[in-house]
Motif scaffolding. Sequence first.
Motif, PDB file in Angstrom:
ATOM      1  N   GLY A   1     -98.253  16.007  27.101  1.00 35.54           N
ATOM      2  CA  GLY A   1     -97.692  15.540  28.257  1.00 35.54           C
ATOM      3  C   GLY A   1     -96.395  16.177  28.644  1.00 35.54           C
ATOM      4  O   GLY A   1     -95.564  15.662  29.450  1.00 35.54           O
ATOM      5  N   GLY A   2     -96.120  17.364  28.109  1.00 37.39           N
ATOM      6  CA  GLY A   2     -95.044  18.085  28.465  1.00 37.39           C
ATOM      7  C   GLY A   2     -93.778  17.700  27.696  1.00 37.39           C
ATOM      8  O   GLY A   2     -93.644  16.933  26.749  1.00 37.39           O
ATOM      9  N   PRO A   3     -92.448  18.309  28.116  1.00 37.71           N
ATOM     10  CA  PRO A   3     -91.235  18.141  27.272  1.00 37.71           C
ATOM     11  C   PRO A   3     -90.833  16.560  26.969  1.00 37.71           C
ATOM     12  O   PRO A   3     -90.148  16.228  26.246  1.00 37.71           O
ATOM     13  CB  PRO A   3     -90.163  18.905  28.292  1.00 37.71           C
ATOM     14  CG  PRO A   3     -91.123  19.927  28.930  1.00 37.71           C
ATOM     15  CD  PRO A   3     -92.269  19.115  29.352  1.00 37.71           C
ATOM     16  N   SER A   4     -90.807  15.692  28.305  1.00 36.86           N
ATOM     17  CA  SER A   4     -90.757  14.247  28.129  1.00 36.86           C
ATOM     18  C   SER A   4     -91.494  13.665  27.275  1.00 36.86           C
ATOM     19  O   SER A   4     -90.686  12.760  26.623  1.00 36.86           O
ATOM     20  CB  SER A   4     -90.663  13.617  29.620  1.00 36.86           C
ATOM     21  OG  SER A   4     -91.862  13.695  30.226  1.00 36.86           O
ATOM     22  N   ALA A   5     -92.653  13.894  27.275  1.00 41.95           N
ATOM     23  CA  ALA A   5     -93.489  13.217  26.247  1.00 41.95           C
ATOM     24  C   ALA A   5     -93.132  13.588  24.769  1.00 41.95           C
ATOM     25  O   ALA A   5     -93.099  12.645  23.856  1.00 41.95           O
ATOM     26  CB  ALA A   5     -95.100  13.612  26.324  1.00 41.95           C
ATOM     27  N   ALA A   6     -92.785  14.891  24.613  1.00 49.36           N
ATOM     28  CA  ALA A   6     -92.338  15.231  23.338  1.00 49.36           C
ATOM     29  C   ALA A   6     -91.001  14.734  22.881  1.00 49.36           C
ATOM     30  O   ALA A   6     -90.957  14.384  21.837  1.00 49.36           O
ATOM     31  CB  ALA A   6     -92.341  16.833  23.252  1.00 49.36           C
ATOM     32  N   LEU A   7     -90.042  14.378  23.966  1.00 48.35           N
ATOM     33  CA  LEU A   7     -88.961  13.903  23.614  1.00 48.35           C
ATOM     34  C   LEU A   7     -88.624  12.624  23.153  1.00 48.35           C
ATOM     35  O   LEU A   7     -87.959  12.413  22.086  1.00 48.35           O
ATOM     36  CB  LEU A   7     -87.841  14.303  24.891  1.00 48.35           C
ATOM     37  CG  LEU A   7     -86.408  14.110  24.724  1.00 48.35           C
ATOM     38  CD1 LEU A   7     -85.646  14.648  23.616  1.00 48.35           C
ATOM     39  CD2 LEU A   7     -85.587  14.173  26.059  1.00 48.35           C
ATOM     40  N   TYR A   8     -89.224  11.586  24.010  1.00 49.63           N
ATOM     41  CA  TYR A   8     -88.978  10.329  23.579  1.00 49.63           C
ATOM     42  C   TYR A   8     -90.266   9.630  22.747  1.00 49.63           C
ATOM     43  O   TYR A   8     -90.012   8.382  22.485  1.00 49.63           O
ATOM     44  CB  TYR A   8     -89.388   9.470  25.201  1.00 49.63           C
ATOM     45  CG  TYR A   8     -88.299   9.988  26.004  1.00 49.63           C
ATOM     46  CD1 TYR A   8     -86.841   9.651  25.926  1.00 49.63           C
ATOM     47  CD2 TYR A   8     -88.386  10.846  27.048  1.00 49.63           C
ATOM     48  CE1 TYR A   8     -86.017   9.832  26.762  1.00 49.63           C
ATOM     49  CE2 TYR A   8     -87.539  11.233  27.813  1.00 49.63           C
ATOM     50  CZ  TYR A   8     -85.892  10.643  27.935  1.00 49.63           C
ATOM     51  OH  TYR A   8     -84.987  11.175  28.607  1.00 49.63           O
ATOM     52  N   ALA A   9     -91.093  10.500  22.388  1.00 50.25           N
ATOM     53  CA  ALA A   9     -92.160   9.794  21.450  1.00 50.25           C
ATOM     54  C   ALA A   9     -91.753   9.381  20.149  1.00 50.25           C
ATOM     55  O   ALA A   9     -91.061  10.127  19.646  1.00 50.25           O
ATOM     56  CB  ALA A   9     -93.497  10.624  21.357  1.00 50.25           C
ATOM     57  N   THR A  10     -92.042   8.406  19.601  1.00 49.56           N
ATOM     58  CA  THR A  10     -91.716   8.162  18.213  1.00 49.56           C
ATOM     59  C   THR A  10     -92.513   9.012  17.112  1.00 49.56           C
ATOM     60  O   THR A  10     -91.958   9.151  15.773  1.00 49.56           O
ATOM     61  CB  THR A  10     -92.133   6.869  17.820  1.00 49.56           C
ATOM     62  OG1 THR A  10     -93.394   6.363  18.032  1.00 49.56           O
ATOM     63  CG2 THR A  10     -91.310   5.607  18.691  1.00 49.56           C
ATOM     64  N   THR A  11     -93.562   9.783  17.772  1.00 51.69           N
ATOM     65  CA  THR A  11     -94.103  10.773  16.491  1.00 51.69           C
ATOM     66  C   THR A  11     -93.655  12.190  17.411  1.00 51.69           C
ATOM     67  O   THR A  11     -94.588  13.177  16.873  1.00 51.69           O
ATOM     68  CB  THR A  11     -95.642  10.697  17.047  1.00 51.69           C
ATOM     69  OG1 THR A  11     -95.937  10.802  18.147  1.00 51.69           O
ATOM     70  CG2 THR A  11     -96.225   9.399  16.290  1.00 51.69           C
ATOM     71  N   GLY A  12     -92.652  12.131  18.179  1.00 39.02           N
ATOM     72  CA  GLY A  12     -92.088  13.573  18.622  1.00 39.02           C
ATOM     73  C   GLY A  12     -90.980  13.600  18.197  1.00 39.02           C
ATOM     74  O   GLY A  12     -90.367  13.286  17.059  1.00 39.02           O
ATOM     75  N   ILE A  13     -89.982  14.383  19.257  1.00 38.82           N
ATOM     76  CA  ILE A  13     -88.764  14.701  18.849  1.00 38.82           C
ATOM     77  C   ILE A  13     -87.776  13.258  18.609  1.00 38.82           C
ATOM     78  O   ILE A  13     -86.980  13.463  17.722  1.00 38.82           O
ATOM     79  CB  ILE A  13     -87.893  15.398  19.824  1.00 38.82           C
ATOM     80  CG1 ILE A  13     -88.451  16.873  20.279  1.00 38.82           C
ATOM     81  CG2 ILE A  13     -86.405  15.668  19.743  1.00 38.82           C
ATOM     82  CD1 ILE A  13     -88.062  17.442  21.329  1.00 38.82           C
ATOM     83  N   ALA A  14     -87.922  12.268  19.094  1.00 31.90           N
ATOM     84  CA  ALA A  14     -87.247  10.951  18.895  1.00 31.90           C
ATOM     85  C   ALA A  14     -87.442  10.571  17.413  1.00 31.90           C
ATOM     86  O   ALA A  14     -86.539  10.280  16.525  1.00 31.90           O
ATOM     87  CB  ALA A  14     -87.404  10.109  19.804  1.00 31.90           C
ATOM     88  N   GLY A  15     -88.505  10.647  16.985  1.00 33.06           N
ATOM     89  CA  GLY A  15     -89.151   9.808  15.713  1.00 33.06           C
ATOM     90  C   GLY A  15     -88.755  11.277  14.601  1.00 33.06           C
ATOM     91  O   GLY A  15     -88.341  10.555  13.613  1.00 33.06           O
ATOM     92  N   ALA A  16     -88.832  12.420  14.882  1.00 35.52           N
ATOM     93  CA  ALA A  16     -88.241  13.274  13.996  1.00 35.52           C
ATOM     94  C   ALA A  16     -86.747  13.215  13.604  1.00 35.52           C
ATOM     95  O   ALA A  16     -86.419  13.302  12.613  1.00 35.52           O
ATOM     96  CB  ALA A  16     -88.671  14.592  14.419  1.00 35.52           C
ATOM     97  N   ALA A  17     -85.861  13.110  14.986  1.00 33.51           N
ATOM     98  CA  ALA A  17     -84.571  12.976  14.575  1.00 33.51           C
ATOM     99  C   ALA A  17     -84.189  11.616  13.853  1.00 33.51           C
ATOM    100  O   ALA A  17     -83.270  11.877  13.075  1.00 33.51           O
ATOM    101  CB  ALA A  17     -83.769  12.842  15.981  1.00 33.51           C
TER     102      ALA A  17
END
Length: 488
Positions: free
Chosen positions: A288-304
């Motif tokens: 889904g692009g950068p926004s999907a990666a940024l806010y997903a709990t399995t993406g950048i948000a979850g990793a942070a």
Amino acid sequence: MRRVAIVAPEKALRESLVRIAEAGCVEIDLAGDGGPDIRGPAATRLTQLRAEPAHPALGEAPPDLDALEREGRTDLLAGEAELEERLGSAVRHGAVAALAGWCPEAEVGATAARIAGAGGALVPLRAPRGVDPPTLLTGADAVPPGPAATTVRRSFTPLVTTYGTVPYADLDPTMAAGIVYVVMFGLMFGDAGHGLLLVAVALLLRAGRPRRVAALRPLWPFVAGAGLTATLAGVAYGEFFGPTGVLPVLWLEPLEEPMRLLAVAVGLGAVLLAIAYAAGIVNRWREGGPSAALYATTGIAGAALYLGLAIVAGCVWLGLALYGVVGAVIAAVGLALAGVGLFATTAGGPGGAVQTGIQLFDAVVRIGSNVVSFARLAAFGLTHAALGAIVWDGTTALAGRGPVAVVAAVLVFLLGNALAFCLEALVAGVQALRLEFYELFSRLFEGEGRPFRPWHLPVEHGPGSATAAGPPTAAGAVRQGPAREEKS
């Protein structure tokens, strides 16, 4: 995967489709839902025979359907019925007909050359918006993705396909999943003697023995890998059919240092979760692009959030307050990003805020529980060592008390190890699978793809016939298409 169109003059469409079926590397779109709406003469005759059709096949030339019905050739009737279904799905304009479908990029050129001899053409198309291509899997019956489709890779494929079909845009986790699985299995099944027995089982599978389980032959590298890691773990533990003293302890003795083994198991789990988050970020970005990666709990948000909590835990362990502040800030940023993403999926308002809060709480709890869940690697490793110790203690207690006691000791040793081997192999296998599915795969995948299903039928060639694929075959012989395998 390329979107393609099969285009041919009406008179050449059948032969083009026969060659497509023999090649077995094109998935053709069917009209409607592909159900029984498109019924031709062959399908009608097949129904009238009221017999279970054999494996569908096609004749090179248009057959005499009445003769096939009289001879009971349900295989050719079934193949013609499938062909009629695809002929009926074609879009026609004047004397030209076309069908759309999917074909692996590496196979487009060869397939185009194959049907060109029949007067057809395979035309690459632009993929339609909003439609994900089917996923090419690494199994035994589909098109190979390339040189990476090794025997080992194919043996690991069931780990992924049992969970689901990987979306087309996602990373292929097959090799990584297989390696992680056998390592976790080995830690729980750590006994050099039992591991070597498992390697022997793998070699029997490779030889196709026993014949009743010959269908499992492609899995032999998977079983061998699990046996090898169990053997190495047993060497590290000093376990050879239990604490027999045959091997020295090279690393640690599970029953003597359980806390050390527990710390290693949890630490390994923390590393694996970090890798799963990294792969999840890549998958969300590709989906889904950068926004999907940024806010997903399995993406950048979850990793942070995970990284921040890990730093806080390290601060508590080491007693460094500064690291605790840094970890708390990182975790708060992750929570905020995840909250924005989760709230956007709700209906909004107070209800959406409550739902988001509950989901954020669940995300925090899940991170802690998932890390601790890897403690089972140590727990079941200890269980295996304890069973081995019980069997060995019983064996040594009976030995040296006369001939009858010696026989009893041998029986205790053999039967006890057989029971421990079967029980622990089952438990370790299930627990490693559980860790992979619930702790790791749940961070890699948020949806499921659709497997690539190429249309593939064997073709009967008459005397003196020839195809674009090679020389003619003997009369009535069935020539199979090339061996295929699938990518996940």
